[in-house]
Design an enzyme around this catalytic site. Structure first.
Site, PDB file in Angstrom:
ATOM      1  NE  ARG A   1      -3.766  -2.329   1.541  1.00  0.00           N
ATOM      2  CZ  ARG A   1      -4.126  -3.124   0.543  1.00  0.00           C
ATOM      3  NH1 ARG A   1      -3.922  -2.776  -0.711  1.00  0.00           N
ATOM      4  NH2 ARG A   1      -4.695  -4.287   0.777  1.00  0.00           N
TER       5      ARG A   1
ATOM      6  CB  CYS B   1       0.283  -2.395  16.392  1.00  0.00           C
ATOM      7  SG  CYS B   1       1.882  -1.726  16.803  1.00  0.00           S
TER       8      CYS B   1
HETATM    9  P1  NAD Z   1      -1.730  -7.404   6.891  1.00  0.00           P
HETATM   10  O1  NAD Z   1      -1.636  -8.600   7.771  1.00  0.00           O
HETATM   11  O2  NAD Z   1      -2.867  -7.312   5.945  1.00  0.00           O
HETATM   12  O3  NAD Z   1      -0.407  -7.297   5.961  1.00  0.00           O
HETATM   13  C1  NAD Z   1       0.883  -7.364   6.515  1.00  0.00           C
HETATM   14  C2  NAD Z   1       1.845  -7.877   5.451  1.00  0.00           C
HETATM   15  O4  NAD Z   1       1.475  -9.212   5.093  1.00  0.00           O
HETATM   16  C3  NAD Z   1       1.861  -7.065   4.170  1.00  0.00           C
HETATM   17  O5  NAD Z   1       3.191  -6.988   3.703  1.00  0.00           O
HETATM   18  C4  NAD Z   1       0.978  -7.875   3.228  1.00  0.00           C
HETATM   19  O6  NAD Z   1       1.356  -7.752   1.872  1.00  0.00           O
HETATM   20  C5  NAD Z   1       1.198  -9.301   3.690  1.00  0.00           C
HETATM   21  N1  NAD Z   1       0.016 -10.139   3.540  1.00  0.00           N
HETATM   22  C6  NAD Z   1      -1.294  -9.745   3.621  1.00  0.00           C
HETATM   23  N2  NAD Z   1      -2.108 -10.810   3.475  1.00  0.00           N
HETATM   24  C7  NAD Z   1      -1.309 -11.885   3.335  1.00  0.00           C
HETATM   25  C8  NAD Z   1      -1.571 -13.291   3.149  1.00  0.00           C
HETATM   26  N3  NAD Z   1      -2.801 -13.765   3.108  1.00  0.00           N
HETATM   27  N4  NAD Z   1      -0.508 -14.116   3.040  1.00  0.00           N
HETATM   28  C9  NAD Z   1       0.741 -13.648   3.091  1.00  0.00           C
HETATM   29  N5  NAD Z   1       1.047 -12.339   3.248  1.00  0.00           N
HETATM   30  C10 NAD Z   1       0.038 -11.474   3.373  1.00  0.00           C
HETATM   31  O7  NAD Z   1      -1.640  -6.132   7.833  1.00  0.00           O
HETATM   32  P2  NAD Z   1      -1.823  -4.595   7.442  1.00  0.00           P
HETATM   33  O8  NAD Z   1      -3.248  -4.335   7.128  1.00  0.00           O
HETATM   34  O9  NAD Z   1      -0.787  -4.183   6.464  1.00  0.00           O
HETATM   35  O10 NAD Z   1      -1.431  -3.914   8.841  1.00  0.00           O
HETATM   36  C11 NAD Z   1      -2.329  -3.724   9.889  1.00  0.00           C
HETATM   37  C12 NAD Z   1      -2.230  -4.857  10.912  1.00  0.00           C
HETATM   38  O11 NAD Z   1      -0.905  -4.945  11.419  1.00  0.00           O
HETATM   39  C13 NAD Z   1      -3.104  -4.610  12.138  1.00  0.00           C
HETATM   40  O12 NAD Z   1      -3.716  -5.822  12.485  1.00  0.00           O
HETATM   41  C14 NAD Z   1      -2.114  -4.167  13.203  1.00  0.00           C
HETATM   42  O13 NAD Z   1      -2.517  -4.402  14.541  1.00  0.00           O
HETATM   43  C15 NAD Z   1      -0.937  -4.996  12.849  1.00  0.00           C
HETATM   44  N6  NAD Z   1       0.289  -4.460  13.410  1.00  0.00           N
HETATM   45  C16 NAD Z   1       0.823  -5.085  14.495  1.00  0.00           C
HETATM   46  C17 NAD Z   1       1.973  -4.599  15.077  1.00  0.00           C
HETATM   47  C18 NAD Z   1       2.570  -5.262  16.279  1.00  0.00           C
HETATM   48  O14 NAD Z   1       3.636  -4.863  16.670  1.00  0.00           O
HETATM   49  N7  NAD Z   1       1.957  -6.257  16.880  1.00  0.00           N
HETATM   50  C19 NAD Z   1       2.597  -3.467  14.532  1.00  0.00           C
HETATM   51  C20 NAD Z   1       2.045  -2.869  13.413  1.00  0.00           C
HETATM   52  C21 NAD Z   1       0.882  -3.374  12.857  1.00  0.00           C
END
Ligand code: NAD
Length: 499
Positions: free
Chosen positions: A179, A283
């Site tokens: 994104r 997060c």
């Molecule tokens: P997301 O899980 O959709 O995506 C994260 C990454 O995974 C991206 O690079 C994406 O391309 C990839 N991805 C997405 N779907 C996938 C799949 N099915 N298989 C393999 N890879 C896949 O998350 P997002 O929407 O980018 O970010 C928001 C989320 O991240 C929220 O849930 C937030 O709480 C979490 N987050 C957690 C922390 C923490 O430290 N715990 C920190 C930042 C964000």
């Protein structure tokens, strides 16, 4: 006119091979497409991992003081370009430039920590543990490691990972969020400028296709993931099945407990800042306030007064305090959840659903929403909304508030606001959450500690950065040595052998 195309960064340069699959990058403040990004296929993934594999051996053998020198130069370049990087983030993510600069600051702290790698990897020596026998413990790099990062901190989350991994002597392949990927390519250029050898840091853009290949690739030794819980669980299971070390950080539903004796003005400031900063897309955002006893009646008007003053607008307007959310789909999902909250009996005190920002009618904006009378059965309580929605749950007593937090499947961060030291101490001990704030709403540890939640907010045994990061990106070797001494000849079947 064709859109600019963001390429992969492989072996120290932009990848020139054409991509069969591409994705769109939007400006969330206008809702308009502004660029395209290459999506990796199998051949590109192989090339990135291959470049990292070739670079890893020499980099792992590079004297640690020289590795640390590169880190110091990278740190300076990152600081020098902080504003430029922040503007790149703000354009594609939508957060304000100040907020984006803040994420670079947090990333810089990890680089500064990693500059001290000679100290961190010193190892241990116990001389003469038996006659003439020395025992030495050292930690060695793993080889090629991968990182997969979310959209919400497009620079910081990667910076939690690769400075430590690279300082430890590994080569890195990063798959950032599709994104808002542009800032990562600029950071790759800064690594290059800092003197990092080609192939030590590679950027592979794309979606789950690239991720799946990384999870199964035999040359990847460890995977760091940060993102949503369902994906974190999948990453953990798949990469573990393929023999890799994994740390997979997931989603959150962070509660702030407010006791009646708290400074309610301070608690309201903390809750509103932590709930609506970056449009709730952090997060460690506070998404639930558990107001104990009469704290609720005192707190609600203070929250409402603050929420109504939040200035929502594009990052390009320096007056804006809160920007749009990341996509139209996410904006509509948040609106839908707020609708459900109302249908299920929540009292919507501030309603941002129909907010329009003049001149930005197509932008992905939603105004701040505040709910009172939320119960754990409602979908607004159960789901990670990841938007500007704060839910107040009223709890009869402190016990009930602790039980509420501990019953939640997420356990990233939590906070308590109180003047009662005994209550705070008890909260710290009894709460089943990885990061705890006492009168601190977003308790993100600094780089010389480690970051990580519990339960569904993390899969794997290591937190991220800090010493946990050093341990994650290295493996231990213990050597027991004795130099030949004829006086010690003779078979001894004892255990341990005679001293
Ligand atoms: P997301 O899980 O959709 O995506 C994260 C990454 O995974 C991206 O690079 C994406 O391309 C990839 N991805 C997405 N779907 C996938 C799949 N099915 N298989 C393999 N890879 C896949 O998350 P997002 O929407 O980018 O970010 C928001 C989320 O991240 C929220 O849930 C937030 O709480 C979490 N987050 C957690 C922390 C923490 O430290 N715990 C920190 C930042 C964000």
């Amino acid at each position: 006119m064709p859109y600019p195309m963001l390429p992969h960064w492989i072996d120290g340069k932009n990848d020139s091979a054409p991509s069969t699959r591409v994705g769109d990058i939007f400006d969330p403040a206008t809702g308009k497409k502004i660029a395209e990004v290459a999506y990796a296929d199998a051949a590109q993934t192989d090339r990135a991992v291959g470049a990292a594999r070739r670079a890893a051996e020499a980099w792992g053998q590079t004297p640690i003081t020289r590795r640390s020198t590169v880190l110091f130069r990278f740190r300076q370049l990152l600081a020098d370009h902080q504003q430029e990087l922040a503007e790149t983030i703000a354009l594609e993510h939508g957060k304000t430039a100040d907020d984006a600069a803040g994420e670079i600051t947090r990333g810089l702290e990890v680089v500064e920590f990693a500059c001290g790698i000679p100290q961190l990897l010193k190892g241990g020596l116990s001389p003469n543990v038996a006659t003439g026998v020395d025992l030495a413990t050292m930690r060695e790099p793993l080889g090629v490691v991968a990182g997969i990062t979310p959209f919400n901190f497009p620079a910081m989350v990667g910076l939690w990972m690769y400075p430590v991994a690279i300082a430890c002597g590994n080569a890195f392949v990063l798959k950032p969020s599709e994104r808002d990927p542009s800032v990562t390519n600029r950071i790759a250029e800064l690594w290059s400028e800092a003197g990092l050898p080609e192939g030590v840091f590679n950027v592979l853009h794309g979606d789950r296709v690239a991720v799946e290949q990384l999870l199964e690739h035999p040359d990847i030794k460890a995977v760091s993931f940060v993102g949503s819980t369902p994906v974190a669980r999948h990453i953990y299971q798949t990469a573990s099945q393929h023999g890799k070390r994994v740390q997979a950080l997931g989603g959150a539903k962070n509660h702030m407990v407010v006791l009646p004796d708290a400074d309610l003005e301070l608690a309201a400031d903390g809750a509103v800042s932590a709930a609506y900063g970056s449009a709730g897309e952090r997060c460690m955002a506070i998404s639930v306030v558990a107001a104990v006893g009469e704290a609720a009646d005192g707190l609600l008007p203070l929250l409402k007064e603050r929420v109504e003053k939040i200035r929502v607008g594009p990052a390009s307007n320096p007056e804006s305090e809160m920007g749009p959310v990341i996509t139209r789909v996410q904006r509509d999902r948040i609106r839908g959840l707020v609708d459900e909250g109302v249908e299920q009996g929540g009292a919507l005190i501030c309603d941002g659903r129909s907010l329009e920002v003049p001149g930005h009618e197509e932008g992905f904006f939603i105004g701040p929403c505040l709910f009172d009378q939320v119960t754990p059965e409602m979908s607004i309580y159960r789901e990670e909304i990841f938007g500007p929605v704060l839910c107040v749950v009223r709890c009869a007593g402190f016990e009930e508030a602790i039980d509420l937090v501990n019953a939640n499947p997420y356990a990233n961060g939590t906070a308590i606001f109180t003047h009662d030291g005994g209550a705070a101490r008890r909260f710290q001990r009894d709460i089943e959450v990885g990061m705890v704030g006492i009168n601190v709403p977003i308790p993100v540890p600094l780089a010389f500690h480690s970051f990580g939640g519990w339960k569904n907010s993390i899969f794997g045994s290591h937190g991220i950065y800090g010493e946990e990061g050093v341990h994650f990106y290295t493996r231990q070797k213990v050597t027991t040595s004795r130099w030949p001494d004829p006086s010690q000849r003779g078979v001894d079947l004892g255990f341990p052998p005679g001293k």
